[in-house]
Write an enzyme that holds these catalytic residues in place. Structure first.
Site, PDB file in Angstrom:
ATOM      1  N   LYS A  13       0.824  -1.219   0.000  1.00 35.68           N
ATOM      2  CA  LYS A  13       0.000   0.000   0.000  1.00 35.68           C
ATOM      3  C   LYS A  13       0.857   1.269   0.000  1.00 35.68           C
ATOM      4  O   LYS A  13       0.543   2.229  -0.687  1.00 35.68           O
ATOM      5  CB  LYS A  13      -0.928   0.009   1.225  1.00 35.68           C
ATOM      6  CG  LYS A  13      -1.912  -1.142   1.271  1.00 35.68           C
ATOM      7  CD  LYS A  13      -2.925  -0.971   2.395  1.00 35.68           C
ATOM      8  CE  LYS A  13      -2.304  -1.003   3.781  1.00 35.68           C
ATOM      9  NZ  LYS A  13      -1.630  -2.275   4.081  1.00 35.68           N
ATOM     10  N   ARG A 122      11.720 -10.004   4.926  1.00 37.78           N
ATOM     11  CA  ARG A 122      12.330  -8.676   4.983  1.00 37.78           C
ATOM     12  C   ARG A 122      13.502  -8.660   5.961  1.00 37.78           C
ATOM     13  O   ARG A 122      13.460  -9.297   7.010  1.00 37.78           O
ATOM     14  CB  ARG A 122      11.291  -7.621   5.423  1.00 37.78           C
ATOM     15  CG  ARG A 122      10.208  -7.394   4.403  1.00 37.78           C
ATOM     16  CD  ARG A 122       9.431  -6.121   4.607  1.00 37.78           C
ATOM     17  NE  ARG A 122       8.740  -6.041   5.887  1.00 37.78           N
ATOM     18  CZ  ARG A 122       7.780  -5.154   6.142  1.00 37.78           C
ATOM     19  NH1 ARG A 122       7.407  -4.288   5.226  1.00 37.78           N
ATOM     20  NH2 ARG A 122       7.203  -5.138   7.330  1.00 37.78           N
TER      21      ARG A 122
END
Length: 209
Positions: A13, A122
Site C-alpha cells: 500500500k 524482509r
C-alpha cells in the site's frame, strides 16, 4: 480525489500510495506518520497518544480520529488526499463519512501465504536501516548490508508469529470495511502482483487514471 487505501500488511500500500500521490498531486496521509509527528511536536494530542504508546496500549479511536480530522483540514488536502492506515474499523469508517465525502476506495488483495513470505523475508540493516529481502532484494553478500557493511536483521514485527497475528487482526477488524464501501459503490479491488510495476498498472486501470 479523496481516496482510502485498504489491504493487508505487506500488500504494498505504501508504495502504491506514493505513486498515486505524485500522479494525482494530493498528499498521502498515514495515521502512523501523523501520530509520530504529533508526538515529536509535543502537541496536546501527541502528549496524550504518547501516554498510551509508552504503556504498550493502542491509541484510542477518539484520539486517532481527532488527529485525522485536524490533518484533513490542512490546505494541502483541499484537492484531495489518500488515506493509508485509516479507517481500520467500521466505526472509524462511519466517522470518516461524517467528516468528508470519500470518492474512491482501493483494496489491494494479497493471499495470506504470500504476505507471510513477503514480510518474514524482509531484512533491515542494524546500522543504517537499509531494507532488503531474502527473495526479492538480496544483498550482494548474505546477511551483510551493501551500503555500510552492517549486519542484516529481522525486525521484531516481521517474525512469523507477529505477522500471523497482524493478518488475523486485519481479517477480523478491517476486512468488514471492504463490504461497507462496496455497498456504497465506491470500491475498486486489485490483485497485488509480485512485480511492483504490474501492481501499479493494475491500480491505475482500476481507478481509471
Amino acid at each position: 480525489m479523496k481516496m482510502v487505501l485498504l489491504g493487508p500488511p505487506g500488500a504494498g500500500k505504501g508504495t502504491q500510495a506514493e505513486r498515486l500521490s505524485k500522479h494525482l498531486d494530493v498528499p498521502t496521509i498515514s495515521t502512523g506518520a501523523i501520530i509520530r509527528n504529533e508526538i515529536k511536536e509535543k502537541t496536546q494530542l501527541g502528549v496524550e497518544a504518547h501516554k498510551y504508546i509508552s504503556e504498550g496500549k493502542l491509541v484510542p479511536d477518539s484520539l486517532v480520529i481527532s488527529m485525522v480530522k485536524e490533518r484533513l483540514s490542512k490546505p494541502d488536502c483541499s484537492k484531495g488526499f489518500i488515506l493509508d492506515g485509516f479507517p481500520r474499523t467500521i466505526e472509524q469508517a462511519q466517522t470518516l463519512d461524517s467528516m468528508t465525502d470519500i470518492t474512491k476506495v482501493l483494496c489491494i488483495k494479497v493471499k495470506d501465504e504470500e504476505i507471510l513470505n513477503r514480510l518474514s523475508g524482509r531484512r533491515e540493516c542494524k546500522v543504517c536501516r537499509a531494507s532488503y529481502h531474502i527473495m526479492y532484494n538480496k544483498p550482494a553478500k548474505e546477511g551483510i548490508c551493501d551500503k555500510c557493511g552492517g549486519e542484516l536483521i529481522c525486525r521484531e514485527d516481521d517474525t512469523v508469529e507477529t505477522i500471523k497475528n497482524r493478518i488475523a487482526v486485519y481479517h477480523e477488524q478491517t476486512e468488514p470495511i471492504i463490504q461497507y464501501y462496496a455497498s456504497q459503490g465506491k470500491l475498486a479491488v486489485v490483485e497485488g502482483r509480485d512485480d511492483v510495476e504490474d501492481t501499479t498498472k493494475a491500480v491505475f486501470e482500476a481507478l481509471d487514471i
